[in-house]
Write an enzyme that holds these catalytic residues in place. Structure first.
Site, PDB file in Angstrom:
ATOM      1  N   CYS A  40      59.060  92.073  35.579  1.00  0.00           N
ATOM      2  CA  CYS A  40      58.264  92.145  34.356  1.00  0.00           C
ATOM      3  C   CYS A  40      59.077  91.646  33.173  1.00  0.00           C
ATOM      4  O   CYS A  40      60.242  91.266  33.310  1.00  0.00           O
ATOM      5  CB  CYS A  40      57.776  93.570  34.107  1.00  0.00           C
ATOM      6  SG  CYS A  40      59.119  94.730  33.771  1.00  0.00           S
ATOM      7  N   CYS A  43      62.499  93.141  32.520  1.00  0.00           N
ATOM      8  CA  CYS A  43      63.588  92.599  33.341  1.00  0.00           C
ATOM      9  C   CYS A  43      64.196  91.370  32.677  1.00  0.00           C
ATOM     10  O   CYS A  43      65.416  91.160  32.721  1.00  0.00           O
ATOM     11  CB  CYS A  43      63.075  92.225  34.727  1.00  0.00           C
ATOM     12  SG  CYS A  43      62.471  93.622  35.703  1.00  0.00           S
ATOM     13  N   ASP A 447      56.190  54.222  13.391  1.00  0.00           N
ATOM     14  CA  ASP A 447      56.985  53.021  13.170  1.00  0.00           C
ATOM     15  C   ASP A 447      56.076  51.842  13.514  1.00  0.00           C
ATOM     16  O   ASP A 447      55.115  51.992  14.275  1.00  0.00           O
ATOM     17  CB  ASP A 447      58.212  53.071  14.089  1.00  0.00           C
ATOM     18  CG  ASP A 447      58.909  51.733  14.188  1.00  0.00           C
ATOM     19  OD1 ASP A 447      59.207  51.168  13.131  1.00  0.00           O
ATOM     20  OD2 ASP A 447      59.128  51.261  15.320  1.00  0.00           O
ATOM     21  N   ASP A 650      60.557  53.847  18.433  1.00  0.00           N
ATOM     22  CA  ASP A 650      61.205  53.384  19.665  1.00  0.00           C
ATOM     23  C   ASP A 650      62.595  52.822  19.458  1.00  0.00           C
ATOM     24  O   ASP A 650      63.300  52.557  20.428  1.00  0.00           O
ATOM     25  CB  ASP A 650      60.337  52.316  20.345  1.00  0.00           C
ATOM     26  CG  ASP A 650      60.353  50.990  19.595  1.00  0.00           C
ATOM     27  OD1 ASP A 650      60.486  51.020  18.348  1.00  0.00           O
ATOM     28  OD2 ASP A 650      60.231  49.938  20.237  1.00  0.00           O
ATOM     29  N   ASP A 654      64.990  54.450  14.319  1.00  0.00           N
ATOM     30  CA  ASP A 654      63.972  55.503  14.216  1.00  0.00           C
ATOM     31  C   ASP A 654      64.536  56.881  14.551  1.00  0.00           C
ATOM     32  O   ASP A 654      63.882  57.892  14.303  1.00  0.00           O
ATOM     33  CB  ASP A 654      62.797  55.217  15.174  1.00  0.00           C
ATOM     34  CG  ASP A 654      62.068  53.932  14.823  1.00  0.00           C
ATOM     35  OD1 ASP A 654      61.895  53.675  13.618  1.00  0.00           O
ATOM     36  OD2 ASP A 654      61.693  53.184  15.734  1.00  0.00           O
TER      37      ASP A 654
END
Length: 761
Positions: A40, A43, A447, A650, A654
């Site tokens: 649970c 734990c 971008d 990309d 960036d």
């Protein structure tokens, strides 16, 4: 450096952008451990506290659903100390290797498992005890002899229920509480009260004062619930098993001119591998010979096979189509794209979402509070009502209904299912925080180059001033000859197509955010943007009208000039075209349909940026152009004033903006730096996946909230009813078991999610 139009800067490599560690210190390392025996949310807190006390541990996060711990430790920390700490807390532990197994993670073997056998035995033994109680609803009044009830209930209590006693004892030794403690106390109370009545003779004239059915049926229901829960949890890890299944166990390698089958683990970089039609490609590599199509659907989400030929890269795990391929190996083992994808998905599933921290704080005090409520219930019914038997049963009901299993499963199971279906669609989520955070996004900043555009600019015009167009292109090609960036490739490709010679240059210098300079013999040449020309005092008036015309058509303009003593003179302009991706407009429209604002953040000139924005559907007021690479992060900071912001990019330039955004989306075709900085990586260069990623984030977050509602509602409603004597322990046990099953079953509905966009442009 190239001019800003192509938005690519000659910045340091990834390593230079990483935050350095203190002198003489190594960065923390991460490892994963398998943790057994957790039942649970309590734990989870207990294991995390145990790990946190080990010297050298920087952070520890435990996932109940995956039964794994993700631990960050200082160099030199002994892995054995971590395992020992978990075992001292009452659980089992083992260090997991980083490299995925050659064989897929298998489903449990066919046949009846030990857990299932225990459920069957518990049902067979407790059903005769429960039938008389069920018969009362139909007017049947019959019962089993007292000794028969005792004989049926005892093996359930002490054989099948032994796991709860073991867990409870370990919890007591650790001075904490968990589900096992609640079940053990509750069922023992009901069983003990029944035995006391049996021995005292209270049951001599009937079984009205025996509650063996309560203890036995509760244990049977808890076992059933845990078994169903485990089965459902395995389905949430189906994505990981599917990815692991992509890796073949053997490869066909060329050795001394012969094809030899060897284990994949024995393949080395630069080995030549033969892949026959219909086989899975065993390694990452480049095609040396042959043409075919590769099915990469389980890696990228792309539904159509991708054409492959000599020189093109292939990814391990993809299925070769109709042709025989000879592949030169470039990556094996843990360095392959498939292995990295598996690690990303596993890491995302292992880490906690922010909302889980609130749940953890509740779980830390939940069990002690429940035991206190049960004690007050027992005391109240015994003292006020004078019915100690009813007091015991009501206290048992409180303990049983309150087991916090569902609470610990609500968030991690949803994260596992959400990241799993996202991975199948080609959306890799780095961590749970990114998955949960994406649903809050209000603005998506793009971008331009390589994200909304194809990213492969071509030279469309070269206009010389005082030199011929051919001479201008030759000079520009010389300046760009040492670069592999898109604008450089466009210039060099144009020179090659026209059979123009490329002169040798020296002293190449990057002018950050403006351009690049080089020396050709005694001449010093510069190639750059408007800012560079203005800084050098170059008069561009003679070509200004032509430049504006190109910019109005969405083209990027770069200038070529020559430095002369005390001044600089214009040699001409170069115009580059980079058309929008065919799916870019659809991507923007999908985000608008989700109620999101779209913004373009570009280093290009305003005319070119406005032209692309107009074609893809971004409003002119939401175009931020002529932004230096280093300023993109501050632009993202300004946008955050109106709500959560996502950045899609990309390139190396960036990366700061991706890191500054609330959620960063890196295109899979981009640089490793961008993907490292982003929280989400899109495995194929399709901006439409941004809308899909936000959609699955919203759905996952809704599932988390629904799960937490179901986890809490059973307790909010059940505990008062049990304390008031309106909830039978058997019904409480059924409700507790059903709460966990309902949470995991609700989560599994996420597996039905399908991305809107599955075809590549």
């Amino acid at each position: 450096m190239h001019p800003v139009p192509q938005e690519v800067t000659h910045e340091p490599h990834a390593s230079a952008m990483t935050t350095p560690t203190a002198a003489g210190t190594a960065p923390p390392r991460s490892l994963r451990l398998a943790v057994g025996g957790m039942t649970c949310a309590s734990c989870v807190s207990r294991v995390e506290r145990a790990l946190g006390k080990v010297p050298g541990v920087v952070e520890a996060s435990v996932n109940l659903a995956t039964e794994q711990a993700s631990v960050g430790v200082q160099p030199g920390t002994d892995d054995a100390a971590l395992v020992a700490a978990i075992e001292a807390a009452g659980y089992t532990a083992a260090v997991l290797l980083d490299e995925p197994p050659v064989a897929p993670a298998a489903e449990p073997p066919p046949g009846v498992s030990k857990e299932a056998r225990h459920v069957i035995f518990a049902a067979l033994l407790s059903l005769p005890l429960a039938l008389p109680m069920l018969g009362l609803a139909f007017g049947w009044h019959w019962t089993l002899p007292a000794l028969a009830q005792w004989a049926l209930a005892t093996p359930v209590q002490f054989w099948l229920g032994a796991r709860f006693y073991r867990g409870a004892w370990k919890a007591l030794l650790a001075r904490t509480g968990n589900m096992d403690l609640l079940v053990a106390i509750g069922t023992s109370a009901a069983y003990g009260l029944s035995v006391q009545h049996l021995l005292s003779g209270h049951a001599a004239h009937g079984a009205g004062h025996l509650y063996f059915e309560a203890s036995a049926v509760v244990i049977a229901l808890v076992l059933l619930g845990k078994w169903l829960e485990a089965r459902a949890r395995r389905q949430t890890t189906a994505a990981i098993r599917a990815l692991q299944a992509l890796r073949p166990s053997v490869a066909r390698v060329l050795r001394d001119g012969r094809e030899v089958e060897v284990p994949v683990a024995a393949v080395r970089v630069e080995d030549t591998v033969v892949v026959l039609p219909g086989e899975r490609i065993p390694v990452d590599g480049a095609i040396v010979e042959g043409r075919s199509h590769a099915d990469e659907s389980l890696l990228t989400g792309e539904s159509l096979p991708v054409s492959k030929g000599p020189g093109e890269r292939v990814t391990g795990g993809a299925v070769n189509g109709e042709g025989r391929l000879i592949v030169r190996t470039t990556a094996v083992g843990a360095e392959t794209a498939l292995a990295r994808i598996i690690r990303l998905v596993e890491d995302a599933q292992a880490h906690k979402a922010p909302i889980q921290r609130v749940v953890d704080r509740v779980s830390a005090v939940f069990v002690p509070v429940v035991i206190g409520i049960a004690f007050l219930t027992w005391l109240g019914w015994g003292v006020i009502a004078g019915d100690w038997s009813a007091a015991t049963l009501n206290a048992v009901a409180v303990l049983v209904i309150s087991c916090p299993c569902a609470l610990g499963l609500a968030t991690p199971t949803a994260i596992m299912a959400g990241t799993g279906v996202a991975a199948r669609a080609g959306i890799l989520v780095k961590d749970a925080e990114a998955l949960e955070g994406a649903h809050k996004v209000r603005t998506v900043a793009f971008d331009k180059t390589g994200t909304l555009t194809v990213g492969k600019p071509t030279l469309v015009a070269a206009v010389g001033v005082g030199v011929t167009d051919t001479e201008l292109l030759s000079l520009a090609a010389g300046v760009e000859s040492g670069s592999s960036h898109p604008i450089a490739r466009a210039v060099l490709d144009a020179a090659r197509e026209r059979s123009i010679g490329v002169p040798v240059v020296t002293e190449v210098t990057v002018l950050a955010g403006r351009g690049v300079s080089a020396r050709q013999g005694s001449r010093e040449l510069v190639l750059g943007n408007d800012r560079l020309m203005a800084a050098l005092g170059v008069d561009v008036a003679s070509l200004a009208a032509e430049a504006r015309e190109h910019e109005a058509q969405g083209r990027s303009v770069a200038w070529v000039a020559e430095r002369v003593p005390g001044a600089a003179r214009l040699l001409g302009l170069l115009a580059f075209g980079d058309p929008p991706r065919p799916v870019a407009a659809e991507a923007v429209a999908a985000l608008h349909a989700l109620g999101l604002r779209t913004v373009m953040v570009s280093g290009d000139n305003r005319g070119a940026a406005q032209s692309v924005a107009r074609q893809v559907g971004i409003p002119a007021d939401d175009v931020i152009a002529e932004v230096l690479p280093g300023d993109k992060a501050s632009v993202i900071g300004d946008l955050r004033s109106s709500g959560s912001v996502a950045m899609v990019g990309d390139g190396v330039n960036d990366a700061p903006a991706l890191a500054a955004a609330d959620v960063g989306f890196a295109m899979g075709s981009g640089t490793d730096v961008a993907m490292h900085a982003a929280g989400v990586t899109l495995m194929r260069s399709d901006p439409r996946l941004v809308a899909d990623a936000i959609d699955i984030s919203r759905r996952t977050t809704r599932k988390i909230h629904q799960n937490l509602f179901w986890a809490f509602i059973y307790n909010v409603v059940g505990i008062p009813l049990a304390a008031a004597g309106l909830l039978n322990p058997v019904i409480a046990g059924a409700a507790m078991a059903f709460s966990s099953v309902s949470v995991v079953s609700n989560t599994l509905l996420l597996r039905r999610w399908k991305p809107r966009f599955t075809r590549q442009e």
